[in-house]
Design an enzyme around this catalytic site. Structure first.
Site, PDB file in Angstrom:
ATOM      1  N   HIS A   1     -12.432 -25.134  45.432  1.00 28.32           N
ATOM      2  CA  HIS A   1     -10.802 -24.126  44.655  1.00 28.32           C
ATOM      3  C   HIS A   1     -11.854 -22.595  44.417  1.00 28.32           C
ATOM      4  CE1 HIS A   1      -8.093 -27.540  44.210  1.00 28.32           C
ATOM      5  NE2 HIS A   1      -9.695 -28.558  44.293  1.00 28.32           N
TER       6      HIS A   1
ATOM      7  N   LYS B   1     -43.621 -17.436  31.737  1.00 27.17           N
ATOM      8  CA  LYS B   1     -44.438 -17.938  30.477  1.00 27.17           C
ATOM      9  C   LYS B   1     -45.874 -16.802  30.352  1.00 27.17           C
ATOM     10  CE  LYS B   1     -42.279 -22.795  32.588  1.00 27.17           C
ATOM     11  NZ  LYS B   1     -42.924 -23.720  32.553  1.00 27.17           N
TER      12      LYS B   1
ATOM     13  N   GLU C   1     -38.792 -23.106  44.935  1.00 21.22           N
ATOM     14  CA  GLU C   1     -39.522 -22.927  44.655  1.00 21.22           C
ATOM     15  C   GLU C   1     -40.759 -23.463  45.644  1.00 21.22           C
ATOM     16  OE1 GLU C   1     -40.262 -24.499  40.129  1.00 21.22           O
ATOM     17  OE2 GLU C   1     -38.484 -24.726  40.068  1.00 21.22           O
TER      18      GLU C   1
HETATM   19  O1  PA5 Z   1     -41.006 -26.678  38.562  1.00 21.72           O
HETATM   20  C1  PA5 Z   1     -40.928 -26.425  37.916  1.00 21.72           C
HETATM   21  O2  PA5 Z   1     -42.684 -25.459  37.830  1.00 21.72           O
HETATM   22  C2  PA5 Z   1     -40.395 -25.343  36.858  1.00 21.72           C
HETATM   23  O3  PA5 Z   1     -38.717 -25.500  37.547  1.00 21.72           O
HETATM   24  C3  PA5 Z   1     -40.997 -26.216  35.741  1.00 21.72           C
HETATM   25  O4  PA5 Z   1     -40.184 -27.691  35.317  1.00 21.72           O
HETATM   26  C4  PA5 Z   1     -39.906 -25.605  33.986  1.00 21.72           C
HETATM   27  O5  PA5 Z   1     -40.178 -23.986  34.507  1.00 21.72           O
HETATM   28  C5  PA5 Z   1     -40.452 -26.237  32.848  1.00 21.72           C
HETATM   29  O6  PA5 Z   1     -41.917 -25.957  32.723  1.00 21.72           O
HETATM   30  P1  PA5 Z   1     -42.059 -27.954  32.366  1.00 21.72           P
HETATM   31  O7  PA5 Z   1     -41.041 -29.048  33.406  1.00 21.72           O
HETATM   32  O8  PA5 Z   1     -43.777 -28.240  32.367  1.00 21.72           O
HETATM   33  O9  PA5 Z   1     -41.495 -28.787  30.975  1.00 21.72           O
END
Ligand code: PA5
Length: 373
Positions: free
Chosen positions: A257, A350, A241
């Site tokens: 393994h 999303k 990310e």
């Molecule tokens: O890091 C991110 O932006 C994502 O992994 C979010 O955490 C994930 O999409 C879930 O969203 P939220 O944390 O708002 O529930």
């Protein structure tokens, strides 16, 4: 042109600031402050419910990783099973004797809302942790316990606010100990880490910057063990990310393994990977032997790094190793010239999912429910 810029953008504070437009680095620099604040906020949580037979943490991505870390941390202490559920429904065993921690930073993630709905239907004890959104709207309406955490952060940067309440709640329930003490030591250590890896430090003086430079141009592979299982996972997610790269994580002894066979005849490919071994001077001797032997079995031309945990308490070791990964992922983003904060593809996904009507259906079902007495 500044000659330093030619050497490494990581030696140029202005360049770091220019690329890190939304200041993801600030969350690493101020990690100690955030853990302190999260600890204060968590103090008001009440664990005034019957001890559960099992605990399920329902969340996704940046909101689920706290659960993974909690699971590792409590594994040798907690007398009840703890599972992280990253899906629309809860595991079949979830019932009124289950404690569900519904964690969604935004409070608007459809899988997490669906799991929350499932938990209500199964009459589980529920505790929501979120900055707001649909989740907290319904928690309030339906008399479900919740903790509202500060809003306005990328979910992955809100880790202190999503993890600490879970730890504190379990400590209040008498399921784990040493949380408060561990957090105290951790915050001191995090402050030191942040200073040692601040943007002003030259590459040669910052472990995070030098590791980011070593990893740059390769696919990071993170090998953890035991309590560092979730940490390896966190590093991988932060590489994805923040740095916008593919990354892998695996855990000892299981990786011995299957995973290691992937290094056979991988000479041409091997140089495209950098493996980071998460180490601890107190690692069990059997794990130590495995790590050392594994290194000898891996191709010579694949890069290998070691990151040794610092601190005394398990919590300090965990949180500081996480912080190191966070710093490295941001510095790797700088080296790649990408802004660490936006996660465009997740946002687009999303948005497109929002058009499918699934979330609306979940919300309609939640609207039909009556508040718990
Ligand atoms: O890091 C991110 O932006 C994502 O992994 C979010 O955490 C994930 O999409 C879930 O969203 P939220 O944390 O708002 O529930």
């Amino acid at each position: 042109m500044n000659p330093k810029t030619q050497e490494s953008p990581l030696d140029d504070v202005n360049e770091i600031r220019r690329i890190d437009k939304s200041n993801m680095l600030s969350f690493s620099i101020e990690a100690a402050k955030h853990y302190n604040e999260a600890t204060k906020i968590s103090e008001k949580m009440s664990a005034d419910f019957t001890k559960p037979e099992n605990i399920v943490i329902a969340g996704m991505g940046g909101s689920a990783i706290g659960g993974e870390l909690l699971k590792d941390y409590t594994r040798i202490q907690a007398p009840v099973p703890i599972e992280v559920s990253k899906d629309y429904t809860l595991p079949a065993y979830a019932n009124r004797k289950t404690l569900v921690l519904a964690v969604s930073y935004s409070g608007d993630t459809e899988e997490s809302l669906s799991a929350f709905l499932d938990a209500i239907k199964r009459q589980c004890t529920i505790y929501c942790i979120s900055s707001g959104g649909t989740l907290l709207n319904f928690a309030e309406k339906l008399n479900v316990s919740f903790l509202r955490v500060p809003a306005g952060m990328p979910p992955r940067a809100a880790l202190p606010y999503l993890l600490v309440p879970q730890l504190v709640l379990l400590e209040k329930m008498g399921l784990v100990s040493d949380v408060s003490e561990g957090l105290g030591e951790a915050t001191k250590l995090l402050g030191k880490f942040s200073r040692e890896n601040s943007p002003e430090k030259p590459v040669g003086k910052s472990l995070a910057k030098s590791l980011a430079s070593g990893i740059h141009g390769t696919v990071p592979v993170v090998y953890g063990f035991g309590v560092y299982r979730g940490v390896a996972q966190r590093w991988k997610q932060q590489f994805n990310e923040n740095s916008k790269v593919h990354a892998k994580w695996e855990v000892f002894p299981e990786l011995n393994h299957n995973e290691i066979v992937g290094w056979e005849k991988a000479d041409a490919l091997a140089k495209q990977f950098s493996t980071v071994f998460l180490r601890d001077k107190n690692e069990p001797s059997e794990v130590r032997s495995r790590i050392e032997i594994t290194k000898t079995l891996m191709p010579q031309n694949s890069k290998k790094f070691e990151v040794w945990a610092q601190g005394k308490s398990t919590l300090a070791k965990l949180l500081s190793t996480i912080l190191m990964g966070d710093f490295i992922s941001v510095y790797l983003a700088i080296l790649r010239g990408v802004d660490p904060t936006p996660v465009q593809t997740i946002a687009m996904l999303k948005q497109k999912l929002g058009e499918t009507g699934t979330k609306e259906r979940i919300v309609r079902e939640l609207e039909k429910l009556k508040p718990a007495q």
